[in-house]
Write an enzyme that holds these catalytic residues in place. Sequence first.
Site, short mmCIF file in Angstrom:
data_model
loop_
_atom_site.label_atom_id
_atom_site.label_comp_id
_atom_site.label_asym_id
_atom_site.label_seq_id
_atom_site.Cartn_x
_atom_site.Cartn_y
_atom_site.Cartn_z
N HIS A 122 0.81 -1.23 0.00
CA HIS A 122 0.00 0.00 0.00
C HIS A 122 0.84 1.28 0.00
CE1 HIS A 122 -3.56 -2.35 0.57
NE2 HIS A 122 -3.21 -2.79 1.76
ZN ZN Z 1 -4.21 -7.03 3.31
#
Ligand code: ZN
Length: 343
Positions: A122
């Site tokens: 992320h």
């Molecule tokens: Zn995850």
Amino acid sequence: MIGVIWDDRFLEITFSHPMIRDISKQRLRKFWELIKEEPEVLFIKPEIADENELKLIHTEEYIQKLKEASEDQYIGFLDSGDTVHYPGMFNDLLLIVGSSNTAIKYSRFLDKIYIPIGGFHHAFPNSAMGFCPINDIAITVRKLQNGNEKRRIAIVDVDAHHGNGLQYILYSDPILKINIFAYDGKFFPGTGKIEERGSGKGYGYNFNVPLPLGTADDGFEEALKILDILYTYKPEYLLVLAGVDGHKEDSLKSLDLSLNSFNLLGYKISRISSDLKAKVISYGGGGYGEYSSLCMLEFIRGLKGIREEKDEKTENTDKEKNYQIQKIVNSLLESLPSSFEQR
Ligand SMILES: [Zn+2]
């Protein structure tokens, strides 16, 4: 034989939200107890990376922010309230990048290597997100490319959450990216549309297989058929993020997978990489539940070529969901860029 990168320091590292920090640490502790007993595992101590390597992906400003946060005496957030920093964190980040460096070095002798911590998909070049302070896989890609963007690297990112940062960073790179994750447009991080196919030279190289929330083993098995693309692409290196937060008992529950699915993923990667003589470097990814460490072990056993069904197979009661996944996979398999073949 499979290589497992291990340093006891891993037992203390987590960037998760304070609510699930204990679960994250437990996961690695239990994993260590299990993997110690597993036959045909070679434990490899990771090196510490040079901080300049972070610059392969991250901005100098952001690296400075990480260093300052690491000197802070208290635990705080790097973002608006997900990703934690703690005293001395910066050294742990260098250990994480070093783990991939060591994996690359050992891949000359070993076909399959697993790094239980990492796969921080992320993180963006200038910001942390979703428990991810740096994007270790993106850094690994740049190290493997070493300036040669034609190097055949493929990423298989399987996790309950879409790898938004990794997709963003490599969006215009002509390297194969396959993402399998839970999706309803709202579930974190909310990205991962099928139409996101890459840009510029990377157009056609990004494949998103969004799974409806609640997808079970039978739907997941359908989704894994997308891995057939690897036979056309023929990677030299296969980077696999094998997140285990799709397990049915995970505290961030989104999918309904049993242990069998993680074994199947490892087994499929094992078969494909052997057929293609591709080197595998795999990462532990997300996982925030009591069964996370068992899921990791099942993935590793699959990667060793062991196919087993230890759990009762879960099935979607709504067969329409499976049909939907089938349709997505088939349409993506029909849309391979012609440049795949020219390699
Ligand atoms: Zn995850």
